[in-house]
Design an enzyme around this catalytic site. Structure first.
Site, PDB file in Angstrom:
ATOM      1  CG  ASN A 280      22.816  22.917  36.797  1.00 34.41           C
ATOM      2  OD1 ASN A 280      22.881  22.217  35.799  1.00 34.41           O
ATOM      3  ND2 ASN A 280      22.754  24.230  36.722  1.00 34.41           N
TER       4      ASN A 280
ATOM      5  CG  ASN B  81      19.941  20.322  33.394  1.00 38.35           C
ATOM      6  OD1 ASN B  81      20.355  21.444  33.615  1.00 38.35           O
ATOM      7  ND2 ASN B  81      18.885  20.108  32.629  1.00 38.35           N
TER       8      ASN B  81
ATOM      9  NE  ARG C 125      25.197  29.863  35.697  1.00 40.46           N
ATOM     10  CZ  ARG C 125      24.666  28.795  35.104  1.00 40.46           C
ATOM     11  NH1 ARG C 125      23.711  28.101  35.699  1.00 40.46           N
ATOM     12  NH2 ARG C 125      25.096  28.406  33.919  1.00 40.46           N
TER      13      ARG C 125
ATOM     14  N   GLY D  72      25.877  22.812  30.940  1.00 42.43           N
ATOM     15  CA  GLY D  72      27.129  23.384  30.466  1.00 42.43           C
ATOM     16  C   GLY D  72      27.119  24.871  30.166  1.00 42.43           C
ATOM     17  N   GLY D  73      26.188  25.628  30.709  1.00 41.20           N
ATOM     18  CA  GLY D  73      26.173  27.059  30.457  1.00 41.20           C
ATOM     19  C   GLY D  73      27.263  27.791  31.206  1.00 41.20           C
TER      20      GLY D  73
ATOM     21  CG  HIS E 259      17.638  23.557  29.386  1.00 40.23           C
ATOM     22  ND1 HIS E 259      17.354  22.472  28.572  1.00 40.23           N
ATOM     23  CD2 HIS E 259      18.999  23.566  29.522  1.00 40.23           C
ATOM     24  CE1 HIS E 259      18.477  21.872  28.231  1.00 40.23           C
ATOM     25  NE2 HIS E 259      19.486  22.499  28.802  1.00 40.23           N
ATOM     26  CD1 TRP E 260      18.602  24.697  33.853  1.00 38.18           C
ATOM     27  CD2 TRP E 260      18.288  26.509  35.128  1.00 38.18           C
ATOM     28  NE1 TRP E 260      19.680  25.532  33.660  1.00 38.18           N
ATOM     29  CE2 TRP E 260      19.517  26.648  34.438  1.00 38.18           C
ATOM     30  CE3 TRP E 260      17.878  27.515  35.988  1.00 38.18           C
ATOM     31  CZ2 TRP E 260      20.331  27.767  34.580  1.00 38.18           C
ATOM     32  CZ3 TRP E 260      18.680  28.626  36.140  1.00 38.18           C
ATOM     33  CH2 TRP E 260      19.906  28.743  35.443  1.00 38.18           C
TER      34      TRP E 260
END
Length: 282
Positions: free
Chosen positions: A43, A102, A183, A34-35, A261-262
């Site tokens: 993603n 994720n 992004r 959710g960034g 985190h990925w």
């Protein structure tokens, strides 16, 4: 960015998704984090064809993200997104699917499995939101702080987005100028900023905020669950996995060293093998 397709679900919300492996009988649904500027393609674009070799695989832009509709009035976000995904499954004639989620997508996957247990198969959850409870790490974490700073006065900037993205990963080479530009263009659009604000608001509503505390209901999950964490995760730190591991009856945990985190990108080959083996295990 590859072209996908649109599916209109109940209430007129349009969800955008990419698909691979349509010839396979079983379905896997990939749900992104959710960034700012996040999407299914950013993603999971690289993972999609790998999963598509074994499953009908859908990578969905969750409501408010990517090319999906961006409503600003909705229930608690995990429920809102889970219901939208169920609507998409209904429209495509998918009775049951496995889920790979994720962060925010992990939270949506868990809420869907709790509210619609017969529609969810196995769950692969990477640093899932709402299920992660930091037992030792301070709150808010570095990642959450930078998430909040992105749209704070004087407003979004490319520099603030880059700072956020660099906290996502241990391998800094993944944060390219192309990724930052792509992004930022998506995240700074007025409709995206409004949708992000609405999502945040939905987690703080007095009458429904407990729906986001997924760890309180984790004991009700009957699906097999694979928790995947990066040892260097600075958004949802590793200690956040422990309560979920304790509470979910059929859970297992895999930790990648040298990973943030990925996990699906930083440990691309290993992640794909691990997740596909888990989804196909007896």
């Amino acid at each position: 960015m590859a072209e996908g397709k649109y599916v209109t679900v109940q209430g007129g919300l349009k969800l955008h998704c990419h698909e691979a492996g349509g010839e396979h009988p079983e379905t896997v649904i990939l749900l992104h984090g959710g960034g700012p500027g996040a999407s299914a393609w950013s993603n999971f674009g690289r993972n999609l064809p790998v999963f598509g070799k074994n499953y009908r695989t859908l990578a969905i832009d969750q409501p408010g993200f990517g090319r999906s509709g961006k409503p600003t009035e909705h229930p608690q976000y995990f429920r809102h997104s889970a219901d939208a995904v169920i609507g998409l499954m209904d429209e495509l004639g998918i009775e049951r699917a496995h889920f790979v989620g994720n962060s925010l997508g992990g939270g949506t996957s868990v809420r869907l499995a709790l509210n619609h247990p017969k529609r969810a198969g196995r769950l692969v959850l990477m640093g899932p939101g709402g299920l992660s409870v930091n037992l030792f790490a301070p709150d808010p974490t570095e990642g959450i702080k930078n998430l909040g700073r992105f749209s704070a006065p004087p407003g979004p900037s490319r520099e603030k987005l880059e700072a956020f993205l660099r906290i996502m990963v241990h391998d800094q080479s993944l944060i390219t100028d192309e990724l930052i530009d792509e992004r930022f263009a998506a995240a700074s659009a007025p409709e995206s900023l409004a949708a992000m604000k609405a999502m945040g608001k939905s987690f703080a509503q007095p009458d429904s905020y407990e729906e986001g505390m997924l760890w309180r209901e984790a004991h009700r999950l009957r699906q097999r669950v694979l928790l995947i964490w990066g040892r260097e995760d600075r958004v949802n730190p590793l200690d956040g996995a422990l309560l979920a591991l304790k509470l979910i009856p059929r859970a297992q945990l895999h930790v990648f060293g040298g990973c943030g985190h990925w996990a699906q990108l930083e440990k691309f080959d290993e992640f794909n093998r691990l997740a596909l083996d888990f989804l196909g295990a007896s």
